[in-house]
Motif scaffolding. Structure first.
Motif, mmCIF file in Angstrom:
data_model
loop_
_atom_site.group_PDB
_atom_site.id
_atom_site.type_symbol
_atom_site.label_atom_id
_atom_site.label_comp_id
_atom_site.label_asym_id
_atom_site.label_seq_id
_atom_site.Cartn_x
_atom_site.Cartn_y
_atom_site.Cartn_z
ATOM 1 N N MET A 153 0.826 -1.206 0.000
ATOM 2 C CA MET A 153 0.000 0.000 0.000
ATOM 3 C C MET A 153 0.864 1.262 0.000
ATOM 4 O O MET A 153 0.530 2.259 -0.633
ATOM 5 C CB MET A 153 -0.920 -0.018 1.228
ATOM 6 C CG MET A 153 -1.899 1.138 1.285
ATOM 7 S SD MET A 153 -3.064 1.073 -0.111
ATOM 8 C CE MET A 153 -3.975 2.585 0.157
ATOM 9 N N ARG A 154 2.003 1.216 0.715
ATOM 10 C CA ARG A 154 2.888 2.377 0.749
ATOM 11 C C ARG A 154 3.466 2.654 -0.621
ATOM 12 O O ARG A 154 3.673 3.801 -1.006
ATOM 13 C CB ARG A 154 4.010 2.150 1.761
ATOM 14 C CG ARG A 154 3.540 2.155 3.205
ATOM 15 C CD ARG A 154 4.714 2.087 4.142
ATOM 16 N NE ARG A 154 5.554 3.277 4.022
ATOM 17 C CZ ARG A 154 6.695 3.451 4.692
ATOM 18 N NH1 ARG A 154 7.125 2.506 5.512
ATOM 19 N NH2 ARG A 154 7.388 4.550 4.541
ATOM 20 N N ARG A 155 3.750 1.577 -1.398
ATOM 21 C CA ARG A 155 4.256 1.763 -2.762
ATOM 22 C C ARG A 155 3.226 2.475 -3.635
ATOM 23 O O ARG A 155 3.576 3.239 -4.533
ATOM 24 C CB ARG A 155 4.577 0.395 -3.390
ATOM 25 C CG ARG A 155 5.953 -0.148 -3.030
ATOM 26 C CD ARG A 155 6.130 -1.531 -3.646
ATOM 27 N NE ARG A 155 7.505 -1.978 -3.511
ATOM 28 C CZ ARG A 155 8.422 -1.910 -4.465
ATOM 29 N NH1 ARG A 155 8.092 -1.397 -5.627
ATOM 30 N NH2 ARG A 155 9.644 -2.345 -4.263
ATOM 31 N N ALA A 156 1.953 2.190 -3.380
ATOM 32 C CA ALA A 156 0.895 2.749 -4.221
ATOM 33 C C ALA A 156 0.516 4.164 -3.832
ATOM 34 O O ALA A 156 -0.151 4.855 -4.600
ATOM 35 C CB ALA A 156 -0.341 1.855 -4.154
ATOM 36 N N ARG A 157 0.945 4.632 -2.661
ATOM 37 C CA ARG A 157 0.484 5.927 -2.172
ATOM 38 C C ARG A 157 0.811 7.089 -3.113
ATOM 39 O O ARG A 157 -0.066 7.916 -3.403
ATOM 40 C CB ARG A 157 1.057 6.197 -0.781
ATOM 41 C CG ARG A 157 0.592 7.531 -0.206
ATOM 42 C CD ARG A 157 1.192 7.793 1.160
ATOM 43 N NE ARG A 157 0.864 9.137 1.607
ATOM 44 C CZ ARG A 157 1.319 9.692 2.720
ATOM 45 N NH1 ARG A 157 2.138 9.006 3.517
ATOM 46 N NH2 ARG A 157 0.965 10.916 3.054
ATOM 47 N N PRO A 158 2.053 7.204 -3.627
ATOM 48 C CA PRO A 158 2.322 8.324 -4.544
ATOM 49 C C PRO A 158 1.457 8.292 -5.796
ATOM 50 O O PRO A 158 1.008 9.336 -6.275
ATOM 51 C CB PRO A 158 3.805 8.147 -4.881
ATOM 52 C CG PRO A 158 4.363 7.381 -3.738
ATOM 53 C CD PRO A 158 3.274 6.439 -3.323
ATOM 54 N N PHE A 159 1.221 7.081 -6.335
ATOM 55 C CA PHE A 159 0.383 7.000 -7.526
ATOM 56 C C PHE A 159 -1.056 7.400 -7.219
ATOM 57 O O PHE A 159 -1.695 8.119 -7.999
ATOM 58 C CB PHE A 159 0.408 5.586 -8.104
ATOM 59 C CG PHE A 159 -0.536 5.421 -9.256
ATOM 60 C CD1 PHE A 159 -0.328 6.105 -10.447
ATOM 61 C CD2 PHE A 159 -1.653 4.617 -9.148
ATOM 62 C CE1 PHE A 159 -1.212 5.985 -11.506
ATOM 63 C CE2 PHE A 159 -2.534 4.488 -10.206
ATOM 64 C CZ PHE A 159 -2.315 5.167 -11.382
ATOM 65 N N LEU A 160 -1.569 6.950 -6.080
ATOM 66 C CA LEU A 160 -2.925 7.332 -5.697
ATOM 67 C C LEU A 160 -3.033 8.841 -5.494
ATOM 68 O O LEU A 160 -4.038 9.460 -5.868
ATOM 69 C CB LEU A 160 -3.341 6.592 -4.414
ATOM 70 C CG LEU A 160 -3.480 5.074 -4.535
ATOM 71 C CD1 LEU A 160 -3.775 4.459 -3.168
ATOM 72 C CD2 LEU A 160 -4.584 4.722 -5.525
ATOM 73 N N ALA A 161 -1.977 9.428 -4.929
ATOM 74 C CA ALA A 161 -1.982 10.883 -4.729
ATOM 75 C C ALA A 161 -1.959 11.611 -6.064
ATOM 76 O O ALA A 161 -2.704 12.584 -6.276
ATOM 77 C CB ALA A 161 -0.790 11.293 -3.870
ATOM 78 N N LEU A 162 -1.101 11.153 -6.996
ATOM 79 C CA LEU A 162 -1.050 11.790 -8.309
ATOM 80 C C LEU A 162 -2.385 11.631 -9.028
ATOM 81 O O LEU A 162 -2.877 12.579 -9.669
ATOM 82 C CB LEU A 162 0.070 11.177 -9.151
ATOM 83 C CG LEU A 162 0.224 11.748 -10.564
ATOM 84 C CD1 LEU A 162 0.573 13.237 -10.514
ATOM 85 C CD2 LEU A 162 1.290 10.975 -11.344
ATOM 86 N N LEU A 199 8.304 3.344 -8.649
ATOM 87 C CA LEU A 199 7.986 3.165 -7.230
ATOM 88 C C LEU A 199 6.933 2.078 -7.030
ATOM 89 O O LEU A 199 7.005 1.290 -6.089
ATOM 90 C CB LEU A 199 7.483 4.478 -6.626
ATOM 91 C CG LEU A 199 8.531 5.563 -6.353
ATOM 92 C CD1 LEU A 199 7.854 6.852 -5.907
ATOM 93 C CD2 LEU A 199 9.518 5.095 -5.286
ATOM 94 N N ALA A 200 5.954 2.046 -7.929
ATOM 95 C CA ALA A 200 4.887 1.052 -7.821
ATOM 96 C C ALA A 200 5.267 -0.288 -8.444
ATOM 97 O O ALA A 200 4.544 -1.274 -8.283
ATOM 98 C CB ALA A 200 3.618 1.585 -8.496
ATOM 99 N N ASN A 201 6.394 -0.327 -9.188
ATOM 100 C CA ASN A 201 6.883 -1.538 -9.823
ATOM 101 C C ASN A 201 5.846 -2.159 -10.764
ATOM 102 O O ASN A 201 5.549 -3.352 -10.711
ATOM 103 C CB ASN A 201 7.298 -2.572 -8.757
ATOM 104 C CG ASN A 201 8.136 -3.692 -9.357
ATOM 105 O OD1 ASN A 201 8.833 -3.494 -10.349
ATOM 106 N ND2 ASN A 201 8.056 -4.875 -8.767
#
Length: 418
Positions: A1-10, A129-131
């Motif tokens: 979930m932490r990996r996905a956080r920047p993408f969700l924010a963008l 980041l999300a790989n």
């Protein structure tokens, strides 16, 4: 979930800013058209926003690489809150004449260009980041863009009918504020210009050197040059369609902004499904075949059906089919572009690429208005539709364009192209 956080924010920031921008693309032309009755002035207003948008986007690339995409996005979106907010404020007091509105939309373009380029420049880092494959990230981003466009267009029609086009831009100002806050909180600082990380200040290249380096890299790639030319022409024709041709057709048919917003929403809403499919299986799709079929469905038919004054049911059906097909295009085109850009040049090359793709948009409204004034609405729609068809199929005749279908594993370390 932490990996996905920047993408969700963008994704959330893009949803906010794009939905607000979509609202303004309906509200501002309708404001000008309803107050002046002039298709030409409507086109001039669109040009006054898009021309500085293109220039500011191109020139902002080196700043994105130096200062950081996150900071540029926050500063520009925050300033946009104030600028966009001037429209409903001045409209409320009866001070919003055409000269003032043209100055405001000019400032809107200056701020929105670097902001959009900065958000786009974040995509490769967030994919790493999300790989996940670039096609998946660009597909999800495209689906979000389409969702925001659908909500913005549908909401714009209803909101304009309720409170008027000027006051509707209060919502646009609020979306910029939300986007700036989300980027500030949810996206980490990205690594900038790694090739300069050990350099002393005296060794740092000048701003103009950075800009030239990005330009040399971009023009050296035949596939990207072909994409830029094709997208620039279709963007010109799309702008004529959205900013002038379709609003004038809506007005002349006896309808109001509610129908205009509904038509935009039908196209954008259907495109969400296409973009979602592209996000799920994009890396396995044959790029060139999908490109060709999608453009055949999304281009000429929607110009033709309006030119023929077809029943609204058929108009909405064609818009839905074209929208679904268009959902496949941005994920594929974006992946092709991103995978060819080395990390150190991401900001300036993305900015130059998108600026060149948008370079003809400022003149789209003028073209639409001029065509209506000289050959009439129906003929203008047919002519622009045929030009759209030619522009999208012509690259297929170029041998260099065959590289479009070949994925590049990673351009991250090389500096020879964009």
């Amino acid at each position: 979930m932490r990996r996905a956080r920047p993408f969700l924010a963008l994704a959330a920031a893009e949803t906010c800013s794009l939905s607000g921008t979509r609202l303004s693309t309906v509200a501002i032309p309708w404001l000008v058209l309803s107050t002046t009755g002039s298709p030409v002035l409507t086109g001039v207003t669109a040009m006054m926003e898009m021309l500085p948008y293109v220039v500011a986007k191109a020139l902002g690339g080196p700043l994105i690489d130096r200062v950081g995409a996150k900071r540029i996005a926050i500063v520009c979106d925050t300033a946009s809150v104030v600028v966009v907010g001037l429209v409903p404020l001045l409209d409320f007091f009866g001070l919003l004449g055409m000269p003032v509105l043209l100055l405001i939309v000019f400032a809107m373009g200056v701020l929105r260009g670097p902001s959009d380029a900065a958000k786009q420049a974040m995509v490769p880092d967030i994919a790493r980041l999300a790989n996940v494959p670039l096609e998946r990230v660009t597909g999800v981003a495209s689906a979000i863009e389409r969702l925001a466009s659908t909500a913005g267009a549908a909401g714009a029609g209803a909101l304009i009918g309720l409170i008027g086009p000027g006051q509707a831009l209060l919502v646009n100002a609020a979306t910029f504020a939300a986007a700036a806050l989300i980027v500030a909180v949810g996206i980490p600082e990205m690594r900038r210009m790694p090739e300069l990380s050990g350099a002393r200040p005296a060794e740092r290249a000048s701003y103009l050197d950075d800009l030239r380096e990005g330009w040399r890299f971009l023009r050296g790639d035949a596939v990207l040059v072909s994409i830029v030319v094709m997208v620039a022409i279709t963007n010109l024709l799309d702008q004529a369609y959205h900013a002038v041709l379709l609003p004038v057709w809506t007005r002349d048919s006896g309808h109001g902004p509610e129908l205009l917003g509904a038509m935009f929403a039908a196209f954008a809403g259907a495109s969400i499904a296409g973009a979602a499919i592209a996000a799920a299986i994009g890396e396995r799709m044959p790029r060139l075949i999908v490109y060709t079929v999608a453009f055949l469905l999304t281009g000429f038919p929607r110009f033709l059906v309006v030119a023929m004054d077809a029943p609204l049911g058929l108009v909405f059906t064609i818009l839905a089919i074209g929208g679904f097909a268009s959902g496949f295009l941005n994920p594929i085109l974006s992946a092709v572009i991103f995978e060819r850009i080395p990390k150190p040049l991401t900001g300036r090359v993305i900015a130059l690429n998108t600026a060149l793709c948008f370079a003809l948009i400022p003149f789209g409204g003028l073209v639409g208005g001029a065509l209506i004034s000289t050959i009439g609405l129906a003929a203008a729609l047919l002519l622009t539709g045929l030009a759209y068809l030619v522009a999208t199929l012509f690259p297929l005749a170029l041998k260099s364009f065959r590289g479009f279908d070949r994925a590049i594993a990673d351009a991250g370390a090389s500096v020879s192209r964009r």
